[in-house]
Design an enzyme around this catalytic site. Sequence first.
Site, PDB file in Angstrom:
ATOM      1  N   GLU A   1       5.382  14.225  34.545  1.00 30.66           N
ATOM      2  CA  GLU A   1       4.250  13.318  34.721  1.00 30.66           C
ATOM      3  C   GLU A   1       2.959  14.006  35.148  1.00 30.66           C
ATOM      4  O   GLU A   1       2.247  13.483  36.016  1.00 30.66           O
ATOM      5  CB  GLU A   1       4.642  12.244  35.737  1.00 30.66           C
TER       6      GLU A   1
ATOM      7  N   HIS B   1       8.381   5.873  31.455  1.00 34.06           N
ATOM      8  CA  HIS B   1       8.736   6.541  32.712  1.00 34.06           C
ATOM      9  C   HIS B   1       7.610   7.460  33.196  1.00 34.06           C
ATOM     10  O   HIS B   1       7.143   7.351  34.331  1.00 34.06           O
ATOM     11  CB  HIS B   1      10.032   7.334  32.519  1.00 34.06           C
ATOM     12  N   GLU B   2       7.171   8.357  32.322  1.00 30.03           N
ATOM     13  CA  GLU B   2       6.133   9.310  32.755  1.00 30.03           C
ATOM     14  C   GLU B   2       4.833   8.590  33.093  1.00 30.03           C
ATOM     15  O   GLU B   2       4.141   8.937  34.039  1.00 30.03           O
ATOM     16  CB  GLU B   2       5.916  10.403  31.703  1.00 30.03           C
TER      17      GLU B   2
ATOM     18  N   HIS C   1       4.874   6.974  36.516  1.00 27.97           N
ATOM     19  CA  HIS C   1       4.585   7.896  37.619  1.00 27.97           C
ATOM     20  C   HIS C   1       3.097   7.890  38.001  1.00 27.97           C
ATOM     21  O   HIS C   1       2.739   8.350  39.084  1.00 27.97           O
ATOM     22  CB  HIS C   1       4.980   9.323  37.231  1.00 27.97           C
TER      23      HIS C   1
ATOM     24  N   GLU D   1      11.167   9.047  42.077  1.00 22.85           N
ATOM     25  CA  GLU D   1      11.907   8.817  40.833  1.00 22.85           C
ATOM     26  C   GLU D   1      12.585   7.438  40.771  1.00 22.85           C
ATOM     27  O   GLU D   1      12.690   6.852  39.698  1.00 22.85           O
ATOM     28  CB  GLU D   1      12.943   9.927  40.619  1.00 22.85           C
TER      29      GLU D   1
ATOM     30  N   ASP E   1      15.457  21.350  43.560  1.00 16.68           N
ATOM     31  CA  ASP E   1      15.867  20.973  42.204  1.00 16.68           C
ATOM     32  C   ASP E   1      17.326  20.511  42.200  1.00 16.68           C
ATOM     33  O   ASP E   1      17.722  19.669  41.400  1.00 16.68           O
ATOM     34  CB  ASP E   1      15.703  22.147  41.228  1.00 16.68           C
TER      35      ASP E   1
ATOM     36  N   TYR F   1      17.268   8.524  41.102  1.00 18.33           N
ATOM     37  CA  TYR F   1      16.750   7.737  39.979  1.00 18.33           C
ATOM     38  C   TYR F   1      17.364   6.333  39.930  1.00 18.33           C
ATOM     39  O   TYR F   1      16.654   5.331  39.948  1.00 18.33           O
ATOM     40  CB  TYR F   1      17.078   8.428  38.652  1.00 18.33           C
TER      41      TYR F   1
HETATM   42  N1  BES Z   1       9.389  14.330  37.329  1.00 22.02           N
HETATM   43  C1  BES Z   1      10.523  14.275  36.487  1.00 22.02           C
HETATM   44  C2  BES Z   1      11.030  15.613  36.087  1.00 22.02           C
HETATM   45  C3  BES Z   1      11.414  16.528  37.238  1.00 22.02           C
HETATM   46  C4  BES Z   1      11.904  16.038  38.433  1.00 22.02           C
HETATM   47  C5  BES Z   1      11.259  17.880  37.093  1.00 22.02           C
HETATM   48  C6  BES Z   1      12.202  16.913  39.473  1.00 22.02           C
HETATM   49  C7  BES Z   1      11.578  18.747  38.124  1.00 22.02           C
HETATM   50  C8  BES Z   1      12.059  18.267  39.322  1.00 22.02           C
HETATM   51  C9  BES Z   1      10.274  13.404  35.269  1.00 22.02           C
HETATM   52  O1  BES Z   1       9.442  12.327  35.499  1.00 22.02           O
HETATM   53  C10 BES Z   1      11.580  12.840  34.844  1.00 22.02           C
HETATM   54  O2  BES Z   1      12.166  12.127  35.608  1.00 22.02           O
HETATM   55  N2  BES Z   1      12.021  13.160  33.655  1.00 22.02           N
HETATM   56  C11 BES Z   1      13.282  12.676  33.115  1.00 22.02           C
HETATM   57  C12 BES Z   1      13.060  11.551  32.153  1.00 22.02           C
HETATM   58  C13 BES Z   1      13.325  10.192  32.651  1.00 22.02           C
HETATM   59  C14 BES Z   1      13.211   9.182  31.529  1.00 22.02           C
HETATM   60  C15 BES Z   1      14.570   9.996  33.446  1.00 22.02           C
HETATM   61  C16 BES Z   1      13.895  13.811  32.340  1.00 22.02           C
HETATM   62  O3  BES Z   1      13.239  14.805  32.115  1.00 22.02           O
HETATM   63  O4  BES Z   1      15.050  13.666  31.925  1.00 22.02           O
HETATM   64 ZN    ZN Z   2      10.431  10.911  36.754  1.00 25.27          ZN
END
Ligand code: BES
Ligand code: ZN
Length: 635
Positions: free
Chosen positions: A296, A320-321, A324, A343, A399, A407
């Site tokens: 995002e 989703h993005e 955010h 999230e 991470d 989520y």
């Molecule tokens: N912000 C996240 C990606 C992220 C979170 C990267 C923590 C590094 C550390 C992003 O918004 C996200 O949640 N992406 C998901 C997609 C979503 C539809 C669940 C993904 O990449 O799978």
């Molecule tokens: Zn996210």
Amino acid sequence: MSRLLIAVLMALALAACKPDAETAAPAANVVDSTDVPDPNSYAQPNRVRIEHLVLDLQADMAARTLAGSAELHLKWQDDKARELVLDTRDLQISGVEGFDGKSWKALSYRLDAADPILGSALRIKLPSALPRVRIAYSTVPEASGLQWLTPEMTASKQPFMFSQSQAIHARSWVPLQDTPGVRFTYDARIRTDASLMALMSADNDPKAVRDGDYRFSMPQKIPSYLLAIAVGDVVFKPISARSGVWAEPSVAEAAATEFADTEKMIQVAEKLYGPYQWGRYDMLILPASFPFGGMENPRLSFITPTVIVGDKSLTSLIAHELAHSWSGNLVTNSSWKDIWLNEGFTSYVENRIVEQLYGRELADMENVISQSGLLEELKSMPTADQVLALPPLAGRDPDGALTDVAYIKGQWFLMFLEQRFGRDTFDAFLRHWFTTHAFTSSHSGEFERFLTVELLEKHPGKASIGEIREWLHSPGIPSSAKPAVSARFDAIDKAQAQWLAGDVPASGLASTAWGTQEWVRFLERMPASLSAAQMAELDDAFRFTGTPNPEIAQRWYPLTVRSNYLAARPSIEKFLTAIGRRKLIMPTYAELAKTEDGRSFAEAVFKKARPGYHPITSGSVTETLKAPEPDAVQP
Ligand code: BES
Ligand code: ZN
């Protein structure tokens, strides 16, 4: 207005702001949560805070480095402090200067030994509380927050580079206070090859002249994890007056068509939660090695091309993005233990956008899929990791703390609140949360207080504090949770049962109207393995092997491995080499790693695929393919 009247009004306003004796933090009186330390950063925001960043960097596509300077504008909280501590990882520092209001002078500094998770603290000695400090530095080609792609790894056969700063990788390309508890504005000048375009999480100009010298400004305060950059052969295609896609030329048209509903999504979210506060909302479609679905980055979400499947069935990723832009970019977690605030809220908002735009049936199907994924994940997760409000992540890589708990349990909690308080009340409450906390960072304790004051106490009898605390602080899913249900999935389950019982052949299933979600359900609910004849029958009828839909591939290939259906191997290899998005490919690697033969096949594929993977993906695959512990080996 008379002085007296002003004084009276002020006194009244102050009195109104005063919290009741026991109800702690007043809702409207919000400051950044500096009281919660972030164990994943060396920074000391209680002493000094970065307010503004000025980057001047050269992106050298051949050397795979960003080199130049970062100037930090500082706001001192403690005037007696004489040290500025910054986060860095693998940065080559060549000098540090301080500005005293008149001139720049060299400062002495020390780069501490590297911690494997946190990197190295950069300690800068100051003669006084200087307003500005400038660091000259260069990144290394292996910087954890950047991926440098060779021309072969892109659609346009040009070099490409992109950042992924979340959670704590910004420090590998900029020396800064790499904690979500600190927000700053930024300006940047990026120089690179004249044939390439540079973009940032800032005011990208759709009409920018491509000349290799680009300037950016981000006037809204952002935390470091939202700092983003990309360089590549990308062009712009508009979707609406304030939205569009940047993508490699051969992808741009398909991307703009797939994501044509973006403007509608913005409008839905605005209606629910207040004006979009970031100016433009554009998307950058990255090469397929991007390790996530999306990121995002403000004003410019980074998006995997794997959701461009031609029927808009995976555009909940964009919802989703975009979501955010409220949940996260406006109000983020002050440290990573509370990432559910970011999230979980976003998954909730995403689903509301999907429901409004595509209907309840799709929203329900997506919830059933994600909730069953969560329940599956919980089976093997330590109970300590199953709470929303995690303990501080000291000594842990943030991470690794990112699971479906943040989520999906997070989203489920908000759905529970919506059910108990009613949609209208809950929508107003959430909007109030975003508005009163905009451009700050928060934590679970603050949300719990806000919820108590703004929802529980204003609408007594709907939910108890005990129920709330169970959601936040107990493992598993509370019994007060209502599972999502989907009538469409009931039909899929019935069809599947008929096929498994041998009552209907695969070719006889009424599957013509099934979309991505139905196919995902159909495959996810299969027995652990199927017979050779059953696999061949499915493949004949539905052509799963080689499917262009990666969500289907993510479920089909592990089933082929468990069923020892070797005919899929060439397509598995293609799938695992073409795509670097972790969520899609890890289930297949994990399944292959379970047998000797599968592991050696996976290792051979990984060897070929690895040069195209992002370090994050390579790390996950390496971990999964590690030889089993000796005592875990069967005798
Ligand atoms: N912000 C996240 C990606 C992220 C979170 C990267 C923590 C590094 C550390 C992003 O918004 C996200 O949640 N992406 C998901 C997609 C979503 C539809 C669940 C993904 O990449 O799978
Ligand atoms: Zn996210």
